[in-house]
Design an enzyme around this catalytic site. Structure first.
Site, PDB file in Angstrom:
ATOM      1  N   HIS A   1      28.537  42.106  36.767  1.00 37.46           N
ATOM      2  CA  HIS A   1      28.919  41.157  37.922  1.00 37.46           C
ATOM      3  C   HIS A   1      30.391  41.892  38.446  1.00 37.46           C
ATOM      4  CE1 HIS A   1      27.298  38.873  40.777  1.00 37.46           C
ATOM      5  NE2 HIS A   1      27.706  37.742  40.411  1.00 37.46           N
TER       6      HIS A   1
ATOM      7  N   TYR B   1      34.568  37.701  31.490  1.00 40.84           N
ATOM      8  CA  TYR B   1      33.560  38.227  32.454  1.00 40.84           C
ATOM      9  C   TYR B   1      34.175  39.817  32.524  1.00 40.84           C
ATOM     10  CZ  TYR B   1      32.145  33.687  34.056  1.00 40.84           C
ATOM     11  OH  TYR B   1      31.856  32.382  33.763  1.00 40.84           O
TER      12      TYR B   1
ATOM     13  N   ASN C   1      30.944  34.070  43.896  1.00 35.77           N
ATOM     14  CA  ASN C   1      30.205  33.084  45.060  1.00 35.77           C
ATOM     15  C   ASN C   1      31.049  32.556  46.145  1.00 35.77           C
ATOM     16  OD1 ASN C   1      27.820  34.076  43.744  1.00 35.77           O
ATOM     17  ND2 ASN C   1      27.247  32.004  43.253  1.00 35.77           N
TER      18      ASN C   1
END
Length: 187
Positions: free
Chosen positions: A17, A12, A64
């Protein structure tokens, strides 16, 4: 407390993000933060600027579920929600555009939404970094988990720099002056 949002793991790194993590890295570099400890499902570093102690927090819960970690840290350090600045990506802003606010809705950003729910208030300052909208045929999830296009790299580098400067202003001078600096119209 400066909370940079992102997802843990090499796969990531440098994705849209994870731009919140990138801003934390910039601040850590500028202020010589080399020691981070694991605390409440986050990596936490600390520095001082203009006599103010600040925490750099990168939740390791995945985007999240960021609220779980942030709420535990807020409770541990006995901080009001107004002393927490969340740094996150925003698909509703053009690439590289910054927007700082003192409160409001999550605007579709699920990490910010989880923090708002976990703290039971929308009175959480936030600094959004524009990553632009996904092209036709792209899902939002695939888009934010993708890396920036080469033509956007310079804009994002500048945005990370100016976001870090805005955070320093927030720590030293408060929200209103930081918003004036960060939200200044582009010339």
């Amino acid at each position: 407390m400066v909370v940079g949002l992102g997802n843990p793991g090499k796969q990531y790194e440098r994705t849209r993000h994870n731009v919140g993590f990138d801003v934390l890295s910039q601040l850590a570099d500028w202020h010589g933060v080399t020691s981070f400890k694991s605390q409440f499902e986050a990596v936490v570093g600390e520095f001082s600027i203009a006599g103010q102690k600040a925490l750099l927090v990168a939740p390791q819960t995945y985007m999240n579920l960021s609220g779980r970690s942030v709420a535990a840290l807020v409770k541990f350090f006995k901080l009001p929600s107004t002393d927490v600045l969340v740094v996150c990506d925003d698909m509703n802003l053009p690439v590289g555009r910054l927007r700082m606010r003192g409160s409001g809705s999550a605007g579709g950003q699920k990490g910010l939404q989880d923090i708002i729910q976990s703290l039971s208030t929308q009175e959480v300052p936030r600094l959004r970094i524009g990553v632009g909208r996904p092209p036709a045929g792209f899902s939002a999830a695939d888009y934010v988990l993708g890396r920036f296009r080469s033509e956007d790299s310079e804009l994002i580098s500048q945005a990370v720099h100016f976001a870090a400067k805005g955070i320093e202003c927030w720590i030293q001078d408060g929200l209103e002056l930081a918003m004036n600096q960060v939200n200044a119209p582009e010339e």
